[in-house]
Design an enzyme around this catalytic site. Structure first.
Site, PDB file in Angstrom:
ATOM      1  CE1 TYR A  69      11.313  74.886  75.333  1.00 31.57           C
ATOM      2  CE2 TYR A  69      11.452  74.830  72.944  1.00 31.57           C
ATOM      3  CZ  TYR A  69      11.145  75.497  74.107  1.00 31.57           C
ATOM      4  OH  TYR A  69      10.666  76.785  74.046  1.00 31.57           O
ATOM      5  CB  SER A 109       8.624  76.418  71.036  1.00 33.24           C
ATOM      6  OG  SER A 109       9.694  76.340  70.105  1.00 33.24           O
ATOM      7  N   GLY A 154       9.454  86.579  83.861  1.00 29.39           N
ATOM      8  CA  GLY A 154       9.380  87.949  83.366  1.00 29.39           C
ATOM      9  C   GLY A 154      10.626  88.781  83.561  1.00 29.39           C
ATOM     10  CB  THR A 172       5.430  82.688  85.108  1.00 29.89           C
ATOM     11  OG1 THR A 172       5.158  82.069  83.849  1.00 29.89           O
ATOM     12  CG2 THR A 172       4.162  82.684  85.954  1.00 29.89           C
ATOM     13  N   GLY A 224      14.489  88.373  78.437  1.00 32.31           N
ATOM     14  CA  GLY A 224      14.003  87.902  77.148  1.00 32.31           C
ATOM     15  C   GLY A 224      12.589  88.359  76.817  1.00 32.31           C
TER      16      GLY A 224
END
Length: 244
Positions: A143, A130, A13, A11, A16
């Protein structure tokens, strides 16, 4: 080809880190179905492309149907789609919050829920989180919270899917050299400053490459066969307590 006969869903895709992972999978013989909000950016990729909004549960249900029809069972689900803005805490709106959690958190959870039954024994799920989840980063608090929830999901899903011999792990990038640097709606001068900041604070004194993230995903997907519930940092030491 190293992984010939394997099948994967990615997903987010079309660009980046997701696109780099699709390219690495295809180069190693994997049949891939990828998603993006549109399929225009998927041109040039030797993969099935499906337009799917990661925050839309109807689209996620439709994605399950597409995967069943085009691939059948799969060996890897890479839940990579993400959304972030550099929005200070005091300026964040309800709309900012909802979009960030809808894409990064709700979308990730329900994509995994829908597609997990299609994963073969010995297969895996990899989520993208992240380094922001372990750092205090101005402008990224919403985020960071959304991605921290995904990290928690991975632990729970690892426990629930272990009886099926399906592993669930997380790749956690730091500053990665992508066209958008992972943020949306940022003026060029702010983005340039953000990139320079990344080089200053990362212990290895550089950005990571998209291919370095892709290599980590393939390792978790196919090589780390006794690893589940883990987080693999691809952050140049930024989130590891290493002095810069």
């Amino acid at each position: 080809m190293k992984y010939a006969g394997k099948k994967a869903v990615v997903t987010g895709g079309t660009h980046g880190m997701g696109r780099a992972t699709v390219e690495a999978l295809v180069a190693n013989g994997v049949e891939v179905l990828l998603t993006g909000r549109t399929t225009e950016k998927a041109e040039g990729l030797e993969a099935h492309a499906v337009a799917s909004d990661a925050a839309d549960l109807g689209d996620i249900a439709g994605l399950e149907t597409e995967v069943r029809q085009r691939l059948g069972e799969i060996d890897l689900l890479f839940v990579n789609v993400g959304f972030s803005t550099l929005t200070p805490f005091a300026q964040a709106t309800e709309a900012d919050y909802d979009r960030t959690f809808d894409v990064n958190t709700k979308g990730a959870f329900f994509a995994a829920q829908r597609l997990a039954p299609l994963i073969r024994r010995g297969g895996s799920i990899v989520f993208t989180t992240s380094v922001a989840t372990v750092l205090g980063s101005p402008g990224l608090s919403v985020y960071a919270g959304a991605k921290a929830a995904v990290r928690a999901f991975a632990r729970g899903l690892a426990a629930e899917l272990a009886p099926r011999d399906v592993r669930v792990n997380v790749v956690s990038p730091g500053f990665i050299d992508t066209p958008s640097m992972g943020v949306t709606g940022v003026p060029r001068e702010v983005l340039d400053e953000f990139k320079e900041h990344g080089d200053r604070v990362t212990p290895l004194r550089r950005h990571g490459t998209m291919d370095e993230v892709a290599n980590a995903v393939l390792f978790l997907a196919f090589e780390a066969t006794f690893t589940t519930g883990a987080e693999l940092a691809v952050d140049g030491g930024l989130g590891q307590g290493i002095s810069a």
